[in-house]
Every structure is written in C-alpha cells, then in structure tokens.
Design an enzyme around this catalytic site. Structure first.
Site, mmCIF file in Angstrom:
data_model
loop_
_atom_site.group_PDB
_atom_site.id
_atom_site.type_symbol
_atom_site.label_atom_id
_atom_site.label_comp_id
_atom_site.label_asym_id
_atom_site.label_seq_id
_atom_site.Cartn_x
_atom_site.Cartn_y
_atom_site.Cartn_z
ATOM 1 N N TYR A 74 -2.927 7.059 6.039
ATOM 2 C CA TYR A 74 -2.965 5.975 5.044
ATOM 3 C C TYR A 74 -2.907 4.611 5.738
ATOM 4 C CZ TYR A 74 -2.789 4.771 0.133
ATOM 5 O OH TYR A 74 -3.116 4.339 -1.121
ATOM 6 N N GLU A 83 0.806 -1.220 0.000
ATOM 7 C CA GLU A 83 0.000 0.000 0.000
ATOM 8 C C GLU A 83 0.843 1.275 0.000
ATOM 9 O OE1 GLU A 83 -2.998 -0.320 -0.666
ATOM 10 O OE2 GLU A 83 -4.228 -1.277 0.852
ATOM 11 N N ASP A 137 7.313 4.929 -5.990
ATOM 12 C CA ASP A 137 6.323 4.896 -7.054
ATOM 13 C C ASP A 137 6.134 6.343 -7.512
ATOM 14 O OD1 ASP A 137 4.562 6.104 -5.219
ATOM 15 O OD2 ASP A 137 3.426 4.277 -4.845
ATOM 16 N N CYS A 138 5.225 6.591 -8.433
ATOM 17 C CA CYS A 138 5.160 7.931 -9.037
ATOM 18 C C CYS A 138 4.803 9.007 -8.019
ATOM 19 C CB CYS A 138 4.200 7.949 -10.222
ATOM 20 S SG CYS A 138 2.449 7.664 -9.824
ATOM 21 N N SER A 139 3.773 8.774 -7.213
ATOM 22 C CA SER A 139 3.350 9.776 -6.234
ATOM 23 C C SER A 139 4.223 9.746 -4.987
ATOM 24 C CB SER A 139 1.878 9.572 -5.864
ATOM 25 O OG SER A 139 1.651 8.259 -5.395
ATOM 26 N N HIS A 189 10.071 11.789 -13.572
ATOM 27 C CA HIS A 189 9.085 10.931 -12.909
ATOM 28 C C HIS A 189 9.656 9.559 -12.621
ATOM 29 C CE1 HIS A 189 7.467 8.871 -16.834
ATOM 30 N NE2 HIS A 189 8.750 9.093 -16.905
ATOM 31 N N HIS A 196 -1.188 8.648 -12.935
ATOM 32 C CA HIS A 196 0.249 8.910 -12.924
ATOM 33 C C HIS A 196 0.515 10.389 -12.669
ATOM 34 C CE1 HIS A 196 4.428 8.061 -13.654
ATOM 35 N NE2 HIS A 196 4.505 8.981 -14.602
ATOM 36 N N ASP A 222 -1.587 9.718 -2.782
ATOM 37 C CA ASP A 222 -1.808 9.145 -4.114
ATOM 38 C C ASP A 222 -1.904 10.221 -5.193
ATOM 39 O OD1 ASP A 222 -1.843 6.560 -3.079
ATOM 40 O OD2 ASP A 222 -4.004 6.605 -2.730
#
Length: 346
Positions: A130, A95, A249-251, A315, A303, A268
């Site tokens: 989260y 997660e 990850d991207c975020s 990114h 994304h 996110d």
C-alpha cells in the site's frame, strides 16, 4: 531500416511509460521497487509506534504534528482531534498506517518526506504494497537477515497497547499498538526480549504478547476468538486510514483482527470483499465479514463489518462514531448489504 529503428525506439519507450503516467502513485512505486531487485542486505522498517501515511507531503495541519514526529505521540494526536469535523478532515488525505517494525519499500524521497509501500498491506494500487507518504525520520534500516519473519519467532502484541522497555526492564522506550510484531530474541521470565529497529534488544511484558514459531503460521482462530478480540476495541473512536489501537477505519479494524491471527486480508473493504469465499446471509457465522455498497447494495463497496452472531455485527463506522455493535437489520445498512465472505477453514 535505421530510420525506422530511430522512430520505433522512442515510441516503444513512450508506450512503456504510459501506465506510469496514468497512475503515477502506484505504478511509479512498482517501477522504483523493481529497480531495486536482487537479494537485499538491509530492509527499511517503520521506526515509530504507528506511522501515518499521507496522500502527499504538506497536507498536515498543526494539530497533526504529534503524528509526524519521531517518536510519535498517538494519544496527543487523537485527543487533539476532539470534534467530528477535525477527524473527518482526514478523509482522502491520509491513506493508511503501518505499525512499528513493519517493512516498507522506499519509492522516492522529496525533502524530509518519503513515499513508501507497506509490504504487508495488499492492494490493487501496487503489487508491492500500500503506497503513501510519511516523514523520512520515521523510517529505520535493519539487517535483512534479522528481519525476514522466518529467521526468528515473532512476538505479536495482544494487548490494546503495551510498553516497550530498554533491556533493563525499567526505562520506557515506546508504547506499542495491538498487532505490532517484533522478532523474538529470548524469553526471560515475565519478559519477552525482542529485537527492535533502533534500540537493539528490548523488552515487553510476556503477558501482553503471543509468540509465533519461526516460519510457521499462527494457529487458525475460531470465529468466536475473532469476535472476542474485536470486542476489546468497543468504544474506540473511528479514525480514517487507521490500523492501530489508537483508531481504526472500517477495513483497518477487520484487517487488524485477522492479521493478529496470521491471516492477511487486503487493506481496503472493496478488496476484502473479493477475498475468502462467498457466504449467503442465512449462513453467516461469527467472524464472517459483511460488506455494504452504494446504490442499495448494487454499487461499489464502501464499508465492512464483522458478523458476531445473533443477528448483530461489530464495526468501526465513521468519523464521530466508535467501534460498536448493532443489529444487521439497522436502517442504512440492511438496505446496502452486498454480500459476505468467510476467511476461515470450515
């Protein structure tokens, strides 16, 4: 009247429970945290360099063992995932991650696992933070007065990684990720003495951290500073749910860069796209975030990237790729552009 009351009360209880039953992971978190109201005497924090939160207990593979230990071995774990397939496998199973010393709230415990919410990662899944599961052994309890974020200055790790030493400055304890924040005890020449969850006072190299005064936000960065900070991670392999210098990850990438400067973003990409203020594509400035959505930009956001100027963006794209810089006109991205946001004051 008594007959109606007897029928009404169970019905009312059922109606109150329906939101929890509809979305147990997040709503149960809210119910559990609410039940622990009042002023706490202690806080629960992450006690390993990077804790990985899972969707549920029991999902991990044998190669994930280094990430489940206490202490963790993030290098061994990420190196063991030496194929795209091994990294892609994490999709939907992990997660998020939480760094050493970050506060969490325990929702429930099952066996050797605890479900927690990470309080500094905002999400619509829970107003408390989260949610996810991690081994309980990776948690520590600290006195609340020593861990409020306002009772002392904080040292934020500015290097990609740095070593946490015992107070003697010789014995190694942990390797800390970029973005880790710990309360400052004192400055000691080339060292910064910090408070830790389980080692008492420890030391980090003063050149590897920046210090924020108690109760005061970090000074607002420029877009150029955000970009320069992000460039340090070029070539770092993508990691689903990653928020640390061992993989983003991207975020997780964009959120970590902004968080280092004291600017919290939602966890996110889909919710980062709702924060800040909208920016037209011709008005993009370095540090602005660009968002990409399914259905040629008209569907759900999937994304996020950081605009760096000169028609380029930086990114962390997907499993099998690394943090990179590409033109914003790149096929597959240009057609899915759905908007941009700015989080800095003009």
């Amino acid at each position: 009247m008594n007959r109606y009351k007897k029928g009404f009360l169970p019905l009312l209880a059922l109606l109150l429970l329906l939101p929890l039953l509809a979305f147990p992971g997040a709503r149960a978190a809210e119910a559990a945290v609410s039940a622990n109201g009042g002023t706490p005497k202690t806080r629960t924090v992450i006690g390993v360099s990077v804790a990985t939160l899972w969707k549920s207990p029991g999902l991990a593979r044998s190669i994930d063992a280094p990430s489940l230990a206490a202490p963790v071995d993030m290098k061994a774990w990420t190196q063991a995932m030496n194929t795209t397939a091994k990294r892609r496998w994490l999709t939907g199973k992990t997660e998020t991650q939480a760094l050493y010393g970050r506060e969490v709230k325990i929702v429930q415990t099952k066996g050797s696992w605890s479900q927690v919410v990470v309080t500094d990662q905002s999400t619509s899944k829970s107003r408390y933070g989260y949610p996810g599961w991690l081994p309980t052994a990776q948690l520590r309890t600290v006195p609340a007065g020593e861990w409020t974020g306002t009772s002392a200055a904080e040292a934020a790790v500015s290097a990609k990684t740095t070593t946490l030493y015992k107070a003697d400055g010789k014995s190694r304890l942990l390797e800390l990720s970029f973005g880790t924040r710990l309360p400052v005890v004192s400055a000691a020449g080339e060292w910064m003495e910090v408070r830790t969850p389980q080692y008492g006072t420890a030391r980090v190299s003063a050149k590897d951290v920046t210090v924020t005064a108690p109760g005061k936000p970090a000074s607002s960065p420029t877009g150029a500073q955000l970009v320069e900070t992000g460039r340090a991670f070029l070539g770092l392999p993508y990691l689903w749910a990653g928020t640390s210098a061992y993989g983003f990850d991207c975020s997780g990438f964009t959120g970590a860069i902004y968080a280092y400067y004291g600017i919290p973003l939602p966890r996110d990409a889909s919710e980062q796209a709702l924060a800040g203020k909208s920016v037209a594509k011709p008005d993009l400035q370095p540090g602005d975030l660009m968002f990409f959505a399914h259905q040629n930009g008209r569907g759900s956001v999937h994304h996020v990237a950081m605009y760096i100027g000169n028609g380029k963006m930086m990114h962390s794209p997907k499993a099998g790729r690394t943090v990179e810089i590409i033109p914003i006109s790149t096929a597959g991205y240009a057609n899915e552009f759905s908007g941009a946001r700015r989080y800095l004051n003009d």
